[in-house]
Design a protein around this motif. Structure first.
Motif, PDB file in Angstrom:
ATOM      1  N   SER A   1       1.215  -0.880  -0.933  1.00 41.65           N
ATOM      2  CA  SER A   1       1.760  -0.378   0.321  1.00 41.65           C
ATOM      3  C   SER A   1       1.349   1.080   0.462  1.00 41.65           C
ATOM      4  O   SER A   1       1.322   1.822  -0.510  1.00 41.65           O
ATOM      5  CB  SER A   1       3.287  -0.515   0.349  1.00 41.65           C
ATOM      6  OG  SER A   1       3.866   0.237  -0.678  1.00 41.65           O
TER       7      SER A   1
ATOM      8  N   GLU B   1       1.959   4.818   2.209  1.00 43.97           N
ATOM      9  CA  GLU B   1       2.989   5.631   2.845  1.00 43.97           C
ATOM     10  C   GLU B   1       2.418   7.007   3.161  1.00 43.97           C
ATOM     11  O   GLU B   1       1.846   7.680   2.287  1.00 43.97           O
ATOM     12  CB  GLU B   1       4.194   5.768   1.911  1.00 43.97           C
ATOM     13  CG  GLU B   1       5.333   6.559   2.513  1.00 43.97           C
ATOM     14  CD  GLU B   1       6.514   6.670   1.564  1.00 43.97           C
ATOM     15  OE1 GLU B   1       7.483   7.365   1.929  1.00 43.97           O
ATOM     16  OE2 GLU B   1       6.443   6.102   0.482  1.00 43.97           O
TER      17      GLU B   1
ATOM     18  N   ARG C   1       3.821  -3.082  -4.158  1.00 49.61           N
ATOM     19  CA  ARG C   1       5.034  -3.666  -3.591  1.00 49.61           C
ATOM     20  C   ARG C   1       5.953  -4.145  -4.710  1.00 49.61           C
ATOM     21  O   ARG C   1       7.150  -4.042  -4.648  1.00 49.61           O
ATOM     22  CB  ARG C   1       4.662  -4.834  -2.678  1.00 49.61           C
ATOM     23  CG  ARG C   1       3.913  -4.432  -1.443  1.00 49.61           C
ATOM     24  CD  ARG C   1       3.461  -5.630  -0.678  1.00 49.61           C
ATOM     25  NE  ARG C   1       4.589  -6.474  -0.315  1.00 49.61           N
ATOM     26  CZ  ARG C   1       4.452  -7.722   0.111  1.00 49.61           C
ATOM     27  NH1 ARG C   1       3.255  -8.260   0.194  1.00 49.61           N
ATOM     28  NH2 ARG C   1       5.509  -8.421   0.442  1.00 49.61           N
TER      29      ARG C   1
ATOM     30  N   SER D   1      15.837   1.765   9.142  1.00 54.59           N
ATOM     31  CA  SER D   1      16.120   1.455   7.740  1.00 54.59           C
ATOM     32  C   SER D   1      17.587   1.089   7.524  1.00 54.59           C
ATOM     33  O   SER D   1      17.925   0.426   6.548  1.00 54.59           O
ATOM     34  CB  SER D   1      15.748   2.656   6.856  1.00 54.59           C
ATOM     35  OG  SER D   1      16.564   3.777   7.148  1.00 54.59           O
TER      36      SER D   1
ATOM     37  N   LYS E   1      11.826   2.074   1.639  1.00 54.76           N
ATOM     38  CA  LYS E   1      10.630   1.240   1.657  1.00 54.76           C
ATOM     39  C   LYS E   1      10.182   0.871   0.247  1.00 54.76           C
ATOM     40  O   LYS E   1       9.386  -0.054   0.064  1.00 54.76           O
ATOM     41  CB  LYS E   1       9.491   1.977   2.380  1.00 54.76           C
ATOM     42  CG  LYS E   1       9.760   2.219   3.857  1.00 54.76           C
ATOM     43  CD  LYS E   1       8.611   2.960   4.498  1.00 54.76           C
ATOM     44  CE  LYS E   1       8.872   3.202   5.980  1.00 54.76           C
ATOM     45  NZ  LYS E   1       7.763   3.949   6.620  1.00 54.76           N
TER      46      LYS E   1
END
Length: 533
Positions: free
Chosen positions: A10, A12, A37, A300, A365
């Motif tokens: 992932s 960011e 992940r 979130s 996340k």
């Protein structure tokens, strides 16, 4: 980069602020972080957690180790003598040999006595109950979105975001939510919290006492866990007041410990049963959906709205020997892992207010990655307690080979340690039904079959994420399918804020027949498993 590797990563982008000096002064600066992940369990195994598992295993073995030594010494002495010499030693020199024999048996009896006195008492699970809310609280995914829109608590962007999340969540059209969350009134109140708590907890306990025929006054230990809603008087006090339990009951109320608190509550109940013989303990695990409802715009914090649903479990434990024949399961092992010392893990699931002042749970996340690290630590510690010797032997051989030769010419062939097959240790798996994404990643990394994950996926579909009680809805599913046989081992594993990952292992005392009443799956078990899942 290969597609399979990209799926585990992932990206960011982090805003690092405005550059204060240099040629880029006054410009925004950014950094890019690429993270997995879910950590690859095959790449790194921490030996200290393997050693910790063996430490648990041999905790009481020191006493048993004395017995074979004594037998070896005594056998060597006797074996060196002929029959005539042995007879002569025993009868012609009775004073010397009698003292030797008595001394040997004295040490032998003392060793056995110390072992059995230090051995923990067996803890039995007599039965458990899972609450199923009334039908009028059932909501489909489309009804959920429409009610969210009509409640006036969300703008259109927030409604659309929740729609996308819930459509891919793995949740079906028969989950339950409180009425108050879909109205224009404020549902985050003590009144609504107490109403929901009394509904789910009293419902679960009424069922438990009816199934076990145990009176509330017979319960000596009560442990209640609910992460978000913690009123005064406590939820445990609410139960004591409602059921008029005895005045010397040992009651505990666990708050703020997340979805893994159910196993922590069982661990606490076990410790209390070890210190209080001939007793019953009741463990109640739940979460209040209405009190945890977030009406703001922070995405979130909107995620928990899409997953959490009403539910509650009540479990009756006993350390009484006479309950051996009527118990369903015996408690084998509990392994707890806490990653709270790491700042990222600590703030992974964090309760706070948003910019508008609305309180909610902020989900990072990094949740899947952090959860995977905690899971890896937990199962590495659990392995020595439950895995067959052959699996442990292969694991250690390849692990030692990797550490000895991993940096040399054999690095390519030895870079991945042998990962034990946990399917050989357990017949049934009850993995906390957090979300479809989490279950997919866990299945892939632990190499579990669809059949192993069936109870978790079907529970998520039928009841949603009921927090700490979800592992009991999964066990109820297995019982409703008549899959639990005598001697089977059940692995319940859950994870939650902190960040924590906890495991409990049960062994079935008897084959569990399909229940005729008081099971949350009775009205729908024939429809599961779903072909599409």
């Amino acid at each position: 980069m290969a597609r399979s590797e990209q799926d585990l990563l992932s990206t960011e982008i982090v805003n690092r602020g405005i550059e204060s000096s240099g040629p880029n002064a006054g410009s925004l600066t950014f950094s890019v972080r690429v993270r997995r992940r879910l950590p690859d369990f095959l790449q790194s195994v921490n030996l200290k957690y393997v050693k910790l598992g063996y430490h648990y295993l041999i905790n009481h073995a020191i006493y048993l180790a004395t017995i074979p030594v004594l037998l070896l010494v005594f056998g060597a002495e006797v074996g060196s003598l002929s029959r005539e010499e042995l007879w002569k030693k025993l009868w012609d020199d009775a004073r010397y040999d009698l003292a030797t024999v008595l001394g040997f048996f004295g040490v032998f009896v003392l060793t056995l006595s110390v072992y059995f006195m230090s051995r923990p008492r067996s803890v039995y699970l007599i039965d458990f109950a899972c609450y199923r809310p009334p039908g009028e609280l059932k909501v489909t995914k489309e009804q959920f979105i429409e009610k969210a829109r009509k409640s006036g608590k969300f703008d259109e962007a927030s409604v659309e975001f929740q729609r996308r999340i819930i459509q891919s969540s793995g949740i079906g059209d028969e989950t339950y939510i409180p009425k108050a969350v879909m109205t224009d009134e404020n549902c985050v109140t003590m009144k609504q919290g107490r109403l929901e708590a009394s509904m789910v907890m009293f419902g679960a306990l009424d069922e438990l006492f009816e199934k076990t025929r145990v009176r509330p006054k017979d319960v000596g230990i009560l442990v209640v866990n609910c992460s978000i809603f913690n009123p005064t008087p406590s939820l445990s006090a609410m139960l004591i007041n409602h059921y008029k339990m005895r005045g010397n009951i040992l009651s505990y109320n666990l708050g703020g410990m997340g979805c893994s608190a159910g196993i922590i509550a069982v661990d606490l109940a076990r410790d209390m049963l070890q210190a209080n013989p001939n007793n019953y303990a009741v463990v109640v695990s739940t979460e209040m959906v209405a009190y945890n409802w977030y009406p703001g715009k922070d995405r979130s914090m909107l995620i928990p709205n899409c997953y959490f649903r009403m539910g509650c479990s009540a479990v009756l434990l006993s350390n009484r020997r006479r309950d051996y024949h009527r118990a369903k399961y015996r408690l084998e092992h509990i392994v707890r892992t806490h990653k709270g010392a790491d700042d990222r893990s600590f703030r992974c699931i964090y309760q706070e207010e948003d910019e508008q002042g609305f309180r909610g749970l902020k989900v990072s996340k990094d949740l899947v990655e952090i959860g995977g690290e905690a899971l890896k630590t937990n199962i590495t510690t659990l392995g020595p307690l439950v895995l067959p010797f052959s699996e442990q032997l292969f694991f250690f051989a390849t692990l030692i080979w990797r550490h000895l030769f991993g940096g040399g010419g054999l690095q390519t062939s030895a870079k991945k340690p042998y990962i034990p097959d946990y399917k050989l240790a357990f017949e049934h798996f009850c993995v906390h039904a957090a979300s479809k994404t989490v279950l997919d990643e866990l299945q892939k990394n632990l190499e579990l079959s669809d059949n192993n994950m069936e109870a978790s996926r079907m529970t998520l579909h039928r009841f949603g994420n009921t927090s700490s009680s979800s592992i009991w809805y999964e066990l109820a599913y297995l019982e409703a399918k008549e899959r639990v046989k005598r001697g089977d081992r059940v692995w319940q594993i859950s994870f939650g804020s902190g960040f924590k990952c906890n495991s409990v292992v049960w062994q079935s005392m008897r084959s569990v027949r399909k229940p005729t009443s008081r099971n949350p799956w009775l009205d729908c078990i024939d429809r599961y498993p779903l072909p599409s899942n």
